[in-house]
Design an enzyme around this catalytic site. Sequence first.
Site, PDB file in Angstrom:
ATOM      1  N   GLN A  41       0.738  -1.245  -0.008  1.00 31.81           N
ATOM      2  CA  GLN A  41      -0.092   0.010  -0.085  1.00 31.81           C
ATOM      3  C   GLN A  41       0.772   1.234   0.182  1.00 31.81           C
ATOM      4  OE1 GLN A  41      -2.676  -1.518   3.262  1.00 31.81           O
ATOM      5  NE2 GLN A  41      -4.086  -0.144   2.221  1.00 31.81           N
ATOM      6  N   HIS A  61      -2.669  -5.192 -12.336  1.00 30.23           N
ATOM      7  CA  HIS A  61      -2.494  -4.896 -13.891  1.00 30.23           C
ATOM      8  C   HIS A  61      -3.048  -5.859 -14.740  1.00 30.23           C
ATOM      9  CE1 HIS A  61       2.190  -3.863 -12.301  1.00 30.23           C
ATOM     10  NE2 HIS A  61       1.241  -2.990 -12.157  1.00 30.23           N
ATOM     11  N   ASP A  74       1.972   0.715  -8.112  1.00 36.66           N
ATOM     12  CA  ASP A  74       3.187   0.953  -8.689  1.00 36.66           C
ATOM     13  C   ASP A  74       4.007   1.746  -8.073  1.00 36.66           C
ATOM     14  OD1 ASP A  74       2.149  -1.303 -10.197  1.00 36.66           O
ATOM     15  OD2 ASP A  74       2.502   0.160 -12.025  1.00 36.66           O
ATOM     16  N   ARG A  99       4.170   0.529  13.013  1.00 36.05           N
ATOM     17  CA  ARG A  99       4.030  -0.751  12.372  1.00 36.05           C
ATOM     18  C   ARG A  99       4.049  -0.703  10.666  1.00 36.05           C
ATOM     19  NH1 ARG A  99      -1.627  -4.040  11.371  1.00 36.05           N
ATOM     20  NH2 ARG A  99      -0.873  -5.745  10.580  1.00 36.05           N
ATOM     21  N   HIS A 144       1.577  -9.427   4.857  1.00 40.17           N
ATOM     22  CA  HIS A 144       0.381  -8.393   4.752  1.00 40.17           C
ATOM     23  C   HIS A 144      -0.113  -8.453   3.424  1.00 40.17           C
ATOM     24  CE1 HIS A 144      -1.910  -4.719   6.524  1.00 40.17           C
ATOM     25  NE2 HIS A 144      -2.373  -5.090   5.560  1.00 40.17           N
ATOM     26  N   ASN A 188      -1.136 -10.692   8.887  1.00 35.50           N
ATOM     27  CA  ASN A 188      -2.381  -9.946   8.956  1.00 35.50           C
ATOM     28  C   ASN A 188      -3.693 -10.105   8.588  1.00 35.50           C
ATOM     29  OD1 ASN A 188      -3.031  -6.851   9.476  1.00 35.50           O
ATOM     30  ND2 ASN A 188      -3.670  -7.172   7.532  1.00 35.50           N
ATOM     31  N   GLU A 189      -4.717 -10.299   9.353  1.00 30.49           N
ATOM     32  CA  GLU A 189      -6.110 -10.501   8.945  1.00 30.49           C
ATOM     33  C   GLU A 189      -6.265 -11.876   8.064  1.00 30.49           C
ATOM     34  OE1 GLU A 189      -7.767  -6.110   9.270  1.00 30.49           O
ATOM     35  OE2 GLU A 189      -7.229  -6.858   7.304  1.00 30.49           O
ATOM     36  N   ASN A 331      -7.253  -5.747  14.801  1.00 31.19           N
ATOM     37  CA  ASN A 331      -7.723  -4.980  13.972  1.00 31.19           C
ATOM     38  C   ASN A 331      -9.251  -4.539  14.180  1.00 31.19           C
ATOM     39  OD1 ASN A 331      -5.160  -4.996  13.032  1.00 31.19           O
ATOM     40  ND2 ASN A 331      -5.632  -5.535  10.771  1.00 31.19           N
ATOM     41  N   TYR A 333     -12.916  -1.652  13.397  1.00 30.05           N
ATOM     42  CA  TYR A 333     -13.300  -0.738  12.765  1.00 30.05           C
ATOM     43  C   TYR A 333     -14.815  -0.349  13.308  1.00 30.05           C
ATOM     44  CZ  TYR A 333      -9.165  -0.483   9.903  1.00 30.05           C
ATOM     45  OH  TYR A 333      -7.735  -0.636   9.344  1.00 30.05           O
ATOM     46  N   GLU A 402      -4.768  -1.855  14.318  1.00 35.43           N
ATOM     47  CA  GLU A 402      -5.608  -1.198  13.069  1.00 35.43           C
ATOM     48  C   GLU A 402      -6.834  -0.695  13.859  1.00 35.43           C
ATOM     49  OE1 GLU A 402      -6.123  -2.466   9.248  1.00 35.43           O
ATOM     50  OE2 GLU A 402      -4.218  -3.352   8.997  1.00 35.43           O
TER      51      GLU A 402
END
Length: 497
Positions: A41, A61, A74, A99, A144, A188-189, A331, A333, A402
Site C-alpha cells: 500500500q 495490472h 506501482d 507498524r 500483509h 495480517n487478518e 484490527n 473498525y 489497526e
Amino acid sequence: MKRLLGLFAVAAVIFGLDSTSINLEKFPDDFIFGTASSAYQTEGAWNADGKGENIWDHFVHKFPEKIADGRNGDITCDSYHKYKKDVVLLKKLGVNFYRFSLSWTRILPTGFPHRINQAGIDYYNNLINELLANGIEPIVTIYHWDLPLELQKLGGITNSLFADWFEDFSRVVFENFGDRVKFWLTINEPRLICVFGHSTGVFAPGIQSGGIGEYLCNYNVIKAHARSYHLYHKSFRPTQKGRIGLVIDCQWYEPATNSTEDIEAAERKLQFDCGFYGHPVFSKKGDYPQVVKDFVAERSEIEGFPSTRLVLFTQQEIEYIRGTSDFVALNHYTTYYAANDKTITPFTEHPSSAKDSRVHIWQDEDWPSGIFPEFRTVPWGFRKLLKWLKDNYDDPDIYVTENGFSDDNKNLHDRGRVNYTTLYLSALLDAIYKDGVKVKGYAAWSFLDYFEWASGYTIGFGLHQVNFTDPNRPRLPKDSVKTYTSIIKNRKLTPID
C-alpha cells in the site's frame, strides 16, 4: 421493531458523541501509541532493485476494472525512496512505534530462500535503523497480503506446502532483522485473506471458492502462523528476546433484539469471524469454535456434501497451534446488528462461510460514517469487543494494531477522524478502567493515505494526505495529526467540541 432499533441506535450515537462521556483518565504508563502501514500500500517501487512480482502487482495490472478507480500501487506513496521523510513525520507525530510490513518478493523475489535480494534486505535494515535512531520501535508484520506470484502459481495459500514456504521466509527475516526488531506480527487478518481473496475474489489472488477454497485457506494460514511462532520461539527468542503474535480482525455484532435466537446469532457471527482464527490460537481448548464446526457440517450435509467442507485440525495440530501468540493483535473498525437467519438456500447455490453462519447483519444509517459507509463510528461496540476478547481468551494482553476512519483524500480538515479517534480511544479507556481489559497499545490506521486495495485511491484513512498526482508525493498533515500528537504527548483525551 425496525423503528425501535432506530431509536436505540440514535440514543447510542448521541451518547457516543456527548463530550461529557469522554473518558479523561490518563493512559497507563506502559501504554504505547503508534500508527501503521503495509508494504504494497505504501512502498511503490513495484519492480525496482530486484523485487519480484507479487499477487497484487499481477492483480491490479491484469484486472484494473476490479479496482474502483482502475489505478494501482506501482508508485503509491513511494515510501521505498522516501522512508527518511516518513520517519521525520513519525517523529513529529510523537509515536512510540511504527507498524509496517515486509514485501516478501522484495526480499525473496521468487518466494523461495535460495535467492535473497540484498537490496531488499538493505531497504528494511535502513528503515529499521532510521526508526530506532529516532526513538521509534519497529513493529513488523511478516505477511500483509502480498504473496509472491511464483508461489501463487503453485496454488498459493491453498497449497499444503504454504506453511513450509512461510516458515522459510520467517527464518530469513528473523536472521536479518531480529537483532533489532522485538515485536513481530506473523500474518495480517487471515480472515480477509481467505474471504476476499479466496471466496468472493474481490482481492488478490481473485479466487472464488467460498466455503471450500476459503476453508482450505483458513486451515493452511493458521498452520503457517504456528510454524513461524514455533520457529521464533525455539530458535530465535532465546537470543533476540522478542515477542510474536497473530493479527485478527474482529468487528462487534450486537443482537438485533433480546430474543434468544438473535443473541445466539450475534455470538455465532463473532465466532465465525473472530473466533474462527482466535479460538485455535488464543483459547485454552484450541481448535475451531464448536458452533462453527456444527453449522458448517449441518449445511454441508444439506448441500449434499459427503462430509463437512471445513478442513478440520487433527488433535496433534490443535495442540501445536494452541497458545502460539504472546498477545492478541486486534484490527477493529465498526459494529453491526445481527439477527438469526432462518433461510436455508438450496444446495445448488455456491457455499460460503457467510451462508454457513446463517446470520443477517446490517448497520444503522444514523450511525456516523466517513466516505466508506461500512466503517461507521460505533465506539460502544469497540468496548464490548475488548471485553469479549478478555472473557473468551483468558484475559490476554491486547494491542490494537489497526483502527481508523475513512475520508475522500481531499480535505485536511478531517473532523470525522478527530471525533472517531477520540471516541474510540475513550471506549478503549473505558475497557481498561471499567472492565479490566489489558489493552497495551494502539495503532491508528493509517499513517498516510495509501492505495486502499479494491477501493484504489477513492478513499483514505491517513493522518497525512498524499498528493498522488504530484511525482514528489508530498505529504500534508490533516487536523487529526494535531489531535493525535496531543493525545500522545499528554497521555489523555480532551472533550470533543
